[in-house]
Scaffold this motif. Structure first.
Motif, PDB file in Angstrom:
ATOM      1  N   HIS A 151       0.855  -1.193   0.000  1.00 31.01           N
ATOM      2  CA  HIS A 151       0.000   0.000   0.000  1.00 31.01           C
ATOM      3  C   HIS A 151       0.884   1.234   0.000  1.00 31.01           C
ATOM      4  CE1 HIS A 151      -3.842  -2.038   0.839  1.00 31.01           C
ATOM      5  NE2 HIS A 151      -3.103  -2.872   1.556  1.00 31.01           N
ATOM      6  N   MET A 152       0.477   2.265  -0.737  1.00 31.72           N
ATOM      7  CA  MET A 152       1.237   3.512  -0.744  1.00 31.72           C
ATOM      8  C   MET A 152       0.412   4.614  -0.099  1.00 31.72           C
ATOM      9  SD  MET A 152       3.057   5.576  -3.845  1.00 31.72           S
ATOM     10  CE  MET A 152       4.771   5.977  -3.581  1.00 31.72           C
ATOM     11  N   VAL A 165       5.719   3.214   1.239  1.00 30.87           N
ATOM     12  CA  VAL A 165       5.113   1.954   0.793  1.00 30.87           C
ATOM     13  C   VAL A 165       5.146   1.030   1.997  1.00 30.87           C
ATOM     14  CG1 VAL A 165       5.342  -0.050  -0.731  1.00 30.87           C
ATOM     15  CG2 VAL A 165       5.824   2.249  -1.606  1.00 30.87           C
ATOM     16  N   ILE A 276       0.314  -1.928  -5.472  1.00 26.74           N
ATOM     17  CA  ILE A 276      -0.080  -0.511  -5.380  1.00 26.74           C
ATOM     18  C   ILE A 276      -0.935  -0.134  -6.582  1.00 26.74           C
ATOM     19  CG2 ILE A 276       0.789   1.879  -5.397  1.00 26.74           C
ATOM     20  CD1 ILE A 276       3.312   0.689  -3.900  1.00 26.74           C
TER      21      ILE A 276
END
Length: 343
Positions: A151-152, A165, A276
């Motif tokens: 996930h960013m 990240v 992402i």
């Protein structure tokens, strides 16, 4: 009155301080400003009341912001401000002082960490724990960071922008740059001086940013009437500014944030980049609310970007939620990246 203290989560921001109390949620959101009497050193006002004094004080009273670029620049004032905020939300003396979780920028040095920890202890904490801002922001935005899934998060605060990240409860790649909401305000002040020969204050710049600020073309152009001092005559002057001019004013800081996002993506392992691309980028912090920021990042990266719900309090919410895992701590460490405690 003596009572058992609740655990407290604090988003110690350059522009504002948010306090989260376990079981109650965010109970305080005030500007990071203190007003003191220079002659006596006495603390006069803290938070919103002190902010109202910025740029408007007589000679003996000074209103200052004790945090700059996400870190403590005036240790004594930060400690006194924290003590006042903690007193305000807890209501006085406690048999057991509270444990406090403070979020810090991901690029913070050990010296800066120590300053935050010491300030928390001096303000009355039994123990102080640290958590990185992007991790707290992700938790506050409702992302399950414990899974092996990339996930960013792009957290744009007042003094710093933190891009990270996150996977398996840790930060895989990150960048912290000292370009955020304050720099947007400075850009507006410089632009107005250069383009219109008019000098405006920080509060006027903040108002312009919130009302007509944008970084992506608006469907309908917005305008605002502002007052300042003409640099040619030295007299008050009123002019009308539009949202297209704001895009021009914000160009430099916005490009630096986009460059940081790009650099973090470049350094991220390909498997996580694929994640992402599917999960999208989540934006948090007050700076993410500048109109069109999510659209601009989507356009530049090709990755769907959204602004988290209640973006301003995301970091405080995440800091507060992570208090639940304090009981799991052993030897001052937990799963979250670089979170520490000091006895």
């Amino acid at each position: 009155m003596c009572s058992l203290a609740k655990d407290i989560g604090i988003d110690l921001g350059t522009a504002s301080v948010l306090v989260y109390i376990k079981g109650k949620g965010v109970v305080l959101n005030e500007p990071s400003v203190v007003a003191i009497d220079k002659n006596t050193g006495r603390l006069l006002k803290v938070g919103a009341e002190a902010q109202a004094m910025l740029g408007r004080t007589p000679g003996n009273i000074v209103a200052i912001r004790p945090l700059r670029d996400g870190v403590i620049s005036d240790y004594d004032m930060t400690e006194r401000m924290l003590k006042e905020f903690i007193r305000k939300v807890t209501g006085g003396f406690h048999l057991f002082p509270p444990r406090i979780m403070v979020c810090v920028p991901s690029g913070i040095t050990e010296v800066e960490e120590r300053a935050v920890i010491d300030a928390g202890r001096q303000a009355g904490a039994r123990r102080v724990y640290l958590i990185e801002e992007p991790v707290a922001a992700a938790i506050g935005a409702g992302i399950d960071i414990t899974k092996p899934d990339g996930h960013m998060v792009v957290d744009i605060g007042g003094g710093t922008s933190d891009i990270a990240v996150i996977s398996l409860s840790g930060v895989v790649e990150s960048a912290s740059i000292k370009v955020a909401g304050d720099q947007f305000n400075e850009s507006i002040v410089k632009y107005m001086r250069r383009k219109h020969n008019i000098l405006i204050g920080e509060r006027t710049a903040e108002q312009m940013k919130m009302e007509i600020g944008c970084v992506y073309p608006k469907e309908e152009e917005a305008t605002i009437e502002i007052k300042g001092r003409c640099l040619m005559t030295g007299l008050p002057k009123t002019i009308t500014v539009n949202s297209t001019e704001m895009m021009e004013a914000f160009e430099e800081p916005v490009e630096r944030i986009l460059e940081a996002v790009h650099n973090v993506l470049e350094r991220t392992p390909p498997e996580l980049v694929a994640d992402i691309s599917n999960n999208g980028i989540v934006m948090t912090g007050g700076g993410s609310l500048v109109d069109g920021f999510d659209k601009l990042i989507t356009a530049r990266t090709g990755i769907h970007t959204v602004v988290a719900e209640d973006a301003i309090s995301c970091v405080a919410e995440g800091t507060g939620k992570s208090l639940d895992s304090l009981g799991d701590m052993q030897d001052g460490t937990v799963n979250l990246s670089r979170r520490r405690q000091m006895n």
